[in-house]
Motif scaffolding. Sequence first.
Motif, PDB file in Angstrom:
ATOM      1  N   ILE A  12      89.010  -7.314  44.379  1.00 30.46           N
ATOM      2  CA  ILE A  12      89.673  -8.227  43.453  1.00 30.46           C
ATOM      3  C   ILE A  12      88.653  -9.200  42.845  1.00 30.46           C
ATOM      4  O   ILE A  12      88.656  -9.439  41.636  1.00 30.46           O
ATOM      5  CB  ILE A  12      90.817  -8.985  44.151  1.00 30.46           C
ATOM      6  CG1 ILE A  12      91.951  -8.008  44.480  1.00 30.46           C
ATOM      7  CG2 ILE A  12      91.323 -10.138  43.285  1.00 30.46           C
ATOM      8  CD1 ILE A  12      93.056  -8.590  45.344  1.00 30.46           C
ATOM      9  N   ARG A  13      87.779  -9.724  43.665  1.00 26.89           N
ATOM     10  CA  ARG A  13      86.760 -10.653  43.162  1.00 26.89           C
ATOM     11  C   ARG A  13      85.823  -9.981  42.165  1.00 26.89           C
ATOM     12  O   ARG A  13      85.198 -10.646  41.343  1.00 26.89           O
ATOM     13  CB  ARG A  13      85.956 -11.259  44.315  1.00 26.89           C
ATOM     14  CG  ARG A  13      86.718 -12.319  45.075  1.00 26.89           C
ATOM     15  CD  ARG A  13      85.825 -13.086  46.040  1.00 26.89           C
ATOM     16  NE  ARG A  13      85.108 -12.245  46.995  1.00 26.89           N
ATOM     17  CZ  ARG A  13      85.622 -11.777  48.133  1.00 26.89           C
ATOM     18  NH1 ARG A  13      86.870 -12.074  48.472  1.00 26.89           N
ATOM     19  NH2 ARG A  13      84.896 -11.021  48.941  1.00 26.89           N
ATOM     20  N   GLY A  15      86.670  -8.358  39.693  1.00 26.27           N
ATOM     21  CA  GLY A  15      87.255  -8.551  38.371  1.00 26.27           C
ATOM     22  C   GLY A  15      87.388  -7.278  37.560  1.00 26.27           C
ATOM     23  O   GLY A  15      87.559  -6.187  38.091  1.00 26.27           O
ATOM     24  N   TYR A  16      87.300  -7.465  36.235  1.00 27.91           N
ATOM     25  CA  TYR A  16      87.531  -6.354  35.315  1.00 27.91           C
ATOM     26  C   TYR A  16      86.605  -5.165  35.547  1.00 27.91           C
ATOM     27  O   TYR A  16      86.961  -4.033  35.241  1.00 27.91           O
ATOM     28  CB  TYR A  16      87.430  -6.826  33.859  1.00 27.91           C
ATOM     29  CG  TYR A  16      88.758  -7.328  33.332  1.00 27.91           C
ATOM     30  CD1 TYR A  16      89.573  -6.492  32.592  1.00 27.91           C
ATOM     31  CD2 TYR A  16      89.185  -8.611  33.604  1.00 27.91           C
ATOM     32  CE1 TYR A  16      90.804  -6.932  32.114  1.00 27.91           C
ATOM     33  CE2 TYR A  16      90.408  -9.069  33.134  1.00 27.91           C
ATOM     34  CZ  TYR A  16      91.211  -8.222  32.395  1.00 27.91           C
ATOM     35  OH  TYR A  16      92.423  -8.655  31.929  1.00 27.91           O
ATOM     36  N   MET A  18      86.086  -3.734  38.140  1.00 29.94           N
ATOM     37  CA  MET A  18      86.715  -2.866  39.140  1.00 29.94           C
ATOM     38  C   MET A  18      87.859  -2.031  38.570  1.00 29.94           C
ATOM     39  O   MET A  18      88.338  -1.111  39.232  1.00 29.94           O
ATOM     40  CB  MET A  18      87.223  -3.704  40.316  1.00 29.94           C
ATOM     41  CG  MET A  18      86.117  -4.446  41.054  1.00 29.94           C
ATOM     42  SD  MET A  18      84.727  -3.395  41.556  1.00 29.94           S
ATOM     43  CE  MET A  18      85.518  -2.231  42.629  1.00 29.94           C
ATOM     44  N   LEU A  19      88.295  -2.333  37.357  1.00 31.53           N
ATOM     45  CA  LEU A  19      89.421  -1.583  36.788  1.00 31.53           C
ATOM     46  C   LEU A  19      89.152  -0.090  36.661  1.00 31.53           C
ATOM     47  O   LEU A  19      90.008   0.712  37.053  1.00 31.53           O
ATOM     48  CB  LEU A  19      89.842  -2.177  35.444  1.00 31.53           C
ATOM     49  CG  LEU A  19      90.478  -3.560  35.501  1.00 31.53           C
ATOM     50  CD1 LEU A  19      90.870  -4.020  34.103  1.00 31.53           C
ATOM     51  CD2 LEU A  19      91.671  -3.591  36.433  1.00 31.53           C
ATOM     52  N   TRP A  33      97.197  -0.145  44.801  1.00 28.03           N
ATOM     53  CA  TRP A  33      96.271  -0.905  43.976  1.00 28.03           C
ATOM     54  C   TRP A  33      96.968  -1.920  43.090  1.00 28.03           C
ATOM     55  O   TRP A  33      96.316  -2.734  42.454  1.00 28.03           O
ATOM     56  CB  TRP A  33      95.436   0.040  43.111  1.00 28.03           C
ATOM     57  CG  TRP A  33      94.371   0.723  43.885  1.00 28.03           C
ATOM     58  CD1 TRP A  33      94.257   2.067  44.108  1.00 28.03           C
ATOM     59  CD2 TRP A  33      93.264   0.128  44.562  1.00 28.03           C
ATOM     60  NE1 TRP A  33      93.161   2.340  44.881  1.00 28.03           N
ATOM     61  CE2 TRP A  33      92.528   1.149  45.175  1.00 28.03           C
ATOM     62  CE3 TRP A  33      92.828  -1.185  44.727  1.00 28.03           C
ATOM     63  CZ2 TRP A  33      91.387   0.923  45.919  1.00 28.03           C
ATOM     64  CZ3 TRP A  33      91.689  -1.428  45.473  1.00 28.03           C
ATOM     65  CH2 TRP A  33      90.989  -0.383  46.050  1.00 28.03           C
ATOM     66  N   ALA A  36      96.036  -5.593  43.441  1.00 30.40           N
ATOM     67  CA  ALA A  36      94.703  -5.872  42.896  1.00 30.40           C
ATOM     68  C   ALA A  36      94.749  -5.868  41.369  1.00 30.40           C
ATOM     69  O   ALA A  36      94.153  -6.742  40.727  1.00 30.40           O
ATOM     70  CB  ALA A  36      93.692  -4.849  43.399  1.00 30.40           C
ATOM     71  N   ILE A  40      93.712  -9.043  39.136  1.00 31.91           N
ATOM     72  CA  ILE A  40      92.580  -8.952  38.210  1.00 31.91           C
ATOM     73  C   ILE A  40      93.017  -9.211  36.775  1.00 31.91           C
ATOM     74  O   ILE A  40      92.339  -9.921  36.028  1.00 31.91           O
ATOM     75  CB  ILE A  40      91.891  -7.577  38.327  1.00 31.91           C
ATOM     76  CG1 ILE A  40      91.214  -7.442  39.698  1.00 31.91           C
ATOM     77  CG2 ILE A  40      90.889  -7.363  37.193  1.00 31.91           C
ATOM     78  CD1 ILE A  40      90.769  -6.021  40.028  1.00 31.91           C
ATOM     79  N   THR A  41      94.142  -8.627  36.373  1.00 31.38           N
ATOM     80  CA  THR A  41      94.548  -8.682  34.962  1.00 31.38           C
ATOM     81  C   THR A  41      95.514  -9.814  34.633  1.00 31.38           C
ATOM     82  O   THR A  41      95.642 -10.190  33.472  1.00 31.38           O
ATOM     83  CB  THR A  41      95.226  -7.364  34.548  1.00 31.38           C
ATOM     84  OG1 THR A  41      96.456  -7.222  35.273  1.00 31.38           O
ATOM     85  CG2 THR A  41      94.305  -6.171  34.787  1.00 31.38           C
TER      86      THR A  41
END
Length: 72
Positions: A12-13, A15-16, A18-19, A33, A36, A40-41
């Motif tokens: 999660i940290r 951020g984008y 990781m999408l 997921w 998360a 994130i979004t």
Amino acid sequence: AIVAHPDYQAIIRGGYAMLPPILRCLEQGPAIWWPALEAITGENPVPPDDVGRAKKVASHWLSWAKANDIVW
């Protein structure tokens, strides 16, 4: 317990960035997921009637990603 795990929180940290890997995972099949993705979004594209329906949840997130031009 999964969402609270330090490794999950590290994702999660991330951020984008990781999408893409999260979305690739969802393409392979439903997985936990969405917390998360929401973190994130700041989004939640899943209608209340589909909450808890893993395949539907994954489908909504993948559609959301396509609609938002997120490449994975």
